[in-house]
Design an enzyme around this catalytic site. Structure first.
Site, PDB file in Angstrom:
ATOM      1  N   HIS A 424       0.777  -1.213  -0.123  1.00 53.20           N
ATOM      2  CA  HIS A 424       0.069  -0.143   0.012  1.00 53.20           C
ATOM      3  C   HIS A 424       0.880   1.168   0.027  1.00 53.20           C
ATOM      4  O   HIS A 424       1.384   1.409   1.179  1.00 53.20           O
ATOM      5  CB  HIS A 424      -0.804   0.142   1.297  1.00 53.20           C
ATOM      6  CG  HIS A 424      -1.938  -1.112   1.343  1.00 53.20           C
ATOM      7  ND1 HIS A 424      -2.380  -1.432   2.339  1.00 53.20           N
ATOM      8  CD2 HIS A 424      -2.148  -2.088   0.646  1.00 53.20           C
ATOM      9  CE1 HIS A 424      -3.087  -2.486   2.301  1.00 53.20           C
ATOM     10  NE2 HIS A 424      -3.077  -3.067   1.086  1.00 53.20           N
TER      11      HIS A 424
HETATM   12  C1  LIG Z   1      -0.270  -7.312  -3.939  1.00 51.39           C
HETATM   13  C2  LIG Z   1      -1.068  -6.261  -3.453  1.00 51.39           C
HETATM   14  C3  LIG Z   1      -2.248  -6.461  -2.764  1.00 51.39           C
HETATM   15  C4  LIG Z   1      -2.972  -5.365  -2.482  1.00 51.39           C
HETATM   16  N1  LIG Z   1      -4.113  -5.821  -1.772  1.00 51.39           N
HETATM   17  C5  LIG Z   1      -5.034  -4.546  -1.507  1.00 51.39           C
HETATM   18  C6  LIG Z   1      -6.207  -5.035  -0.834  1.00 51.39           C
HETATM   19  O1  LIG Z   1      -6.690  -6.124  -0.706  1.00 51.39           O
HETATM   20  N2  LIG Z   1      -7.428  -4.005  -0.942  1.00 51.39           N
HETATM   21  C7  LIG Z   1      -6.887  -2.695  -1.271  1.00 51.39           C
HETATM   22  O2  LIG Z   1      -7.715  -1.580  -1.027  1.00 51.39           O
HETATM   23  N3  LIG Z   1      -5.738  -2.462  -1.874  1.00 51.39           N
HETATM   24  C8  LIG Z   1      -4.781  -3.392  -1.759  1.00 51.39           C
HETATM   25  N4  LIG Z   1      -3.607  -3.176  -2.753  1.00 51.39           N
HETATM   26  C9  LIG Z   1      -3.315  -1.721  -2.809  1.00 51.39           C
HETATM   27  C10 LIG Z   1      -4.341  -1.252  -4.335  1.00 51.39           C
HETATM   28  O3  LIG Z   1      -3.883  -2.164  -5.155  1.00 51.39           O
HETATM   29  C11 LIG Z   1      -3.636   0.183  -4.745  1.00 51.39           C
HETATM   30  O4  LIG Z   1      -3.763   1.102  -3.462  1.00 51.39           O
HETATM   31  C12 LIG Z   1      -4.293   0.571  -6.038  1.00 51.39           C
HETATM   32  O5  LIG Z   1      -4.172  -0.226  -6.938  1.00 51.39           O
HETATM   33  C13 LIG Z   1      -3.602   1.975  -6.428  1.00 51.39           C
HETATM   34  O6  LIG Z   1      -4.370   2.536  -7.522  1.00 51.39           O
HETATM   35  P1  LIG Z   1      -3.569   3.321  -8.594  1.00 51.39           P
HETATM   36  O7  LIG Z   1      -4.396   3.888  -9.355  1.00 51.39           O
HETATM   37  O8  LIG Z   1      -2.832   4.453  -7.634  1.00 51.39           O
HETATM   38  O9  LIG Z   1      -2.161   2.571  -9.033  1.00 51.39           O
HETATM   39  P2  LIG Z   1      -1.953   1.490  -9.655  1.00 51.39           P
HETATM   40  O10 LIG Z   1      -2.934   0.249  -9.117  1.00 51.39           O
HETATM   41  O11 LIG Z   1      -0.577   1.112  -9.206  1.00 51.39           O
HETATM   42  O12 LIG Z   1      -1.958   1.542 -11.333  1.00 51.39           O
HETATM   43  C14 LIG Z   1      -1.121   2.364 -11.860  1.00 51.39           C
HETATM   44  C15 LIG Z   1      -0.921   1.802 -13.298  1.00 51.39           C
HETATM   45  O13 LIG Z   1      -0.201   2.842 -13.985  1.00 51.39           O
HETATM   46  C16 LIG Z   1       0.596   2.027 -14.919  1.00 51.39           C
HETATM   47  N5  LIG Z   1       1.871   3.061 -15.398  1.00 51.39           N
HETATM   48  C17 LIG Z   1       2.771   3.398 -14.320  1.00 51.39           C
HETATM   49  N6  LIG Z   1       3.519   4.487 -15.136  1.00 51.39           N
HETATM   50  C18 LIG Z   1       3.228   4.348 -16.328  1.00 51.39           C
HETATM   51  C19 LIG Z   1       3.459   4.990 -17.375  1.00 51.39           C
HETATM   52  N7  LIG Z   1       4.633   5.985 -17.189  1.00 51.39           N
HETATM   53  N8  LIG Z   1       3.124   4.957 -18.499  1.00 51.39           N
HETATM   54  C20 LIG Z   1       1.889   3.974 -18.585  1.00 51.39           C
HETATM   55  N9  LIG Z   1       1.396   3.439 -17.633  1.00 51.39           N
HETATM   56  C21 LIG Z   1       2.034   3.478 -16.453  1.00 51.39           C
HETATM   57  C22 LIG Z   1       1.185   0.802 -14.136  1.00 51.39           C
HETATM   58  O14 LIG Z   1       1.778  -0.228 -14.976  1.00 51.39           O
HETATM   59  C23 LIG Z   1      -0.079   0.357 -13.377  1.00 51.39           C
HETATM   60  O15 LIG Z   1      -0.730  -0.601 -13.952  1.00 51.39           O
HETATM   61  C24 LIG Z   1      -2.645  -4.004  -2.930  1.00 51.39           C
HETATM   62  C25 LIG Z   1      -1.670  -3.904  -3.722  1.00 51.39           C
HETATM   63  C26 LIG Z   1      -0.988  -4.986  -4.473  1.00 51.39           C
HETATM   64  C27 LIG Z   1       0.027  -4.784  -5.299  1.00 51.39           C
END
Ligand SMILES: Cc1cc2nc3c(=O)[nH]c(=O)nc-3n(C[C@H](O)[C@H](O)[C@H](O)COP(=O)(O)OP(=O)(O)OC[C@H]3O[C@@H](n4cnc5c(N)ncnc54)[C@H](O)[C@@H]3O)c2cc1C
Length: 489
Positions: A424
């Site tokens: 997280h």
């Molecule tokens: C193993 C694991 C278990 C988790 N368990 C939970 C849970 O049970 N419950 C919960 O609430 N949260 C959980 N989380 C946390 C939750 O997944 C994250 O808080 C959430 O996914 C964050 O969303 P986001 O949109 O900020 O970023 P992300 O989900 O990280 O998505 C960002 C995306 O942008 C892409 N990206 C990055 N840079 C670039 C670029 N320059 N060009 C193009 N694409 C790019 C990445 O490849 C990625 O796919 C978990 C996370 C992980 C990894």
């Protein structure tokens, strides 16, 4: 299903859009679908592959290789190093996580409002946005009894009189008309299809490398890869939302010369794990995923049960190599539990010539003490749950065979051998009106930049205390709603 940009007369390597969204995780997917539904031509870039949920078994080695950044190996450096994981595929972290779901508690938003001067961010103001996201990505409790490794934690907490709850998941459990089992409600199952239905264009395998502003528009420079080749492309748009996640978003912005309060305040939920050995078999393959969490000590730390398949148990037991044979023999009597706190701070920096960021983390003496206390409490509850032995996943730590052994645990965590991990990550570009601390306005617009927004976990002003994805989605929904009302897209 359109997943490649339609021609717009500019040639295959130049695309003009109304909106470009960088990243397709929970923040990016919610934002992109709302912009497409508002009638705009939206391109969503995603560095990782576009794969269905079932392309690999959940929590398998194949899944880690396909869908995690750097095969799950990323380190935050500091006196205590922290290993962190990020999703890297269409849907981002939502594809690989368990989808344990919370709305962050009121006190979290109260604190963000007062410490960062965020306008209009109370739990009641966010509630319609949580509800709107929950309509698209369903949140449900288990349809039947929880697995034993989960209920053991509940039993232990009950015996100690501690608060413990079953956490719902982003999951639609109901079988469909054909009898097919329910589906996890990841972004590739929910907001990404919505985005495509509204006419959005998804570009997987495409990494944004830099953004720049000229003549009143944004240009996104990106590299599109296939197994044998890669191609540089350029997209122009009136508005850009950066949603690469809490580490990659500040990396891209800093590389693009946007550095004010960007990447200076990364926060996370540091986690310690233990393996508990029980007298009877509590770990049954094929059972539903564990869902109980102990909330007695929130917001200081909380506890839960991890996925406890055999390979994960072997990894968690690596600090006790003499137990490897026992893992092979007795893994059905074992399960992994964790304690997770809210301390620690980090910085994200980019260095010329390096693809990956340099992440520096710091756990204060108080943070280390808090984690050590959490570990003690975790051992207490596991013995109350009937554990015969508790093996901390920390090199050099003693094995505990009864509550009488708990005082053997050090009262603070030695930073060099701490073995802290996190999944997280947030707060690297906080939102708010405090210009000394915040990278964006209260609604995610980058301070001093026209029509440039951040739309992911980077915006959250601090730890959510609970699992963060629900809050990432609700904040993205709130901010894009405002951007649409303000005609910023
Ligand atoms: C193993 C694991 C278990 C988790 N368990 C939970 C849970 O049970 N419950 C919960 O609430 N949260 C959980 N989380 C946390 C939750 O997944 C994250 O808080 C959430 O996914 C964050 O969303 P986001 O949109 O900020 O970023 P992300 O989900 O990280 O998505 C960002 C995306 O942008 C892409 N990206 C990055 N840079 C670039 C670029 N320059 N060009 C193009 N694409 C790019 C990445 O490849 C990625 O796919 C978990 C996370 C992980 C990894």
């Amino acid at each position: 299903m359109a997943i490649f940009p339609r021609g717009n007369g500019l040639g295959p390597d130049k695309i003009a859009a109304d909106v470009v969204v960088i990243g397709s995780g929970p923040g990016g997917a919610v934002t992109a679908s709302m912009c497409a539904e508002a009638g705009k031509f939206v391109v969503m870039l995603e560095e990782g592959q576009n794969l269905p949920l079932e392309s690999a078994p959940h929590f398998s080695r194949e899944e880690i290789l396909q869908k995690y950044r750097n095969a799950g190996v990323n380190i935050g450096f500091g006196a205590a190093k922290i290993a962190y994981v990020e999703g890297c595929c269409v849907g981002g972290g939502s594809e690989v996580n368990r989808g344990l779901y919370h709305r962050a508690p009121e006190a979290v938003f109260d604190r963000w409002r007062s410490d960062y001067r965020v306008d209009a961010l109370s739990l009641s103001e966010l509630t319609p946005h949580f509800a709107a996201c929950e309509k698209v990505a369903k949140v449900e409790y288990l349809p039947g009894p929880a697995p034993q490794l989960s209920t053991r934690l509940e039993e232990g907490a009950h015996r100690l009189g501690w608060a413990c709850l079953e956490v719902p998941r982003l999951y639609a459990y109901a079988t469909d008309a054909t009898g097919a089992p329910g589906r996890k409600q990841s972004m590739s199952e929910t907001f990404v299809p919505r985005f495509l239905e509204a006419g959005g264009e998804l570009m997987p395998d495409t990494c944004a490398t830099r953004i720049a502003r000229s003549a009143g528009r944004w240009t996104v420079h990106a590299r599109r890869s296939n197994p044998t080749d890669s191609q540089e492309i350029e997209l122009t748009a009136k508005t850009v939302f950066v949603a690469g996640g809490a580490v990659q978003t500040p990396l891209l912005l800093r590389r693009s010369g946007i550095r004010r309060n960007v990447g200076d305040s990364l926060r996370f939920h540091p986690m310690l794990k233990v393996v508990a050995l029980f007298a009877d078999e509590i770990n049954t393959p094929g059972e539903l995923e564990p869902v109980h969490q102990i909330k007695e000590f929130d917001p200081r730390f909380s506890m839960g049960c991890s996925m406890s398949k055999r390979p994960a148990l072997a990894l968690a037991m690596a600090a006790h190599p003499q137990m490897m044979e026992a893992v092979d023999r007795d893994w059905r009597r074992m399960a992994i539990y964790y304690v997770q706190s809210t301390g620690g701070i980090g910085r994200v920096r980019s260095f010329p010539g390096f693809r990956d960021p340099f992440v520096r983390v710091e756990l204060s003496p108080l943070d280390l003490k808090e984690l050590a206390e959490g570990l003690t409490r975790l051992a207490e509850v596991l013995f109350a749950a009937g554990a015969q032995a508790v093996y901390p996943s920390i090199p050099g730590y003693p094995v505990l065979f009864s509550p009488a052994d708990i005082p053997k645990l050090p009262q603070t965590l030695p930073p060099k051998q701490a073995n802290v991990t996190t999944m997280h990550l947030f707060s690297s570009c906080p939102m708010g009106e405090d210009m000394h601390k915040c990278a964006t306005s209260s609604f995610g617009r980058v301070h001093g930049a026209d029509n440039l927004f951040i739309a992911d976990a980077s915006l959250l002003c601090g730890p959510t205390v609970v699992n963060p994805q629900g809050t990432v989605m609700a904040v993205a929904h709130r901010n894009v709603t405002r951007a649409i009302e303000d005609r910023a897209i």
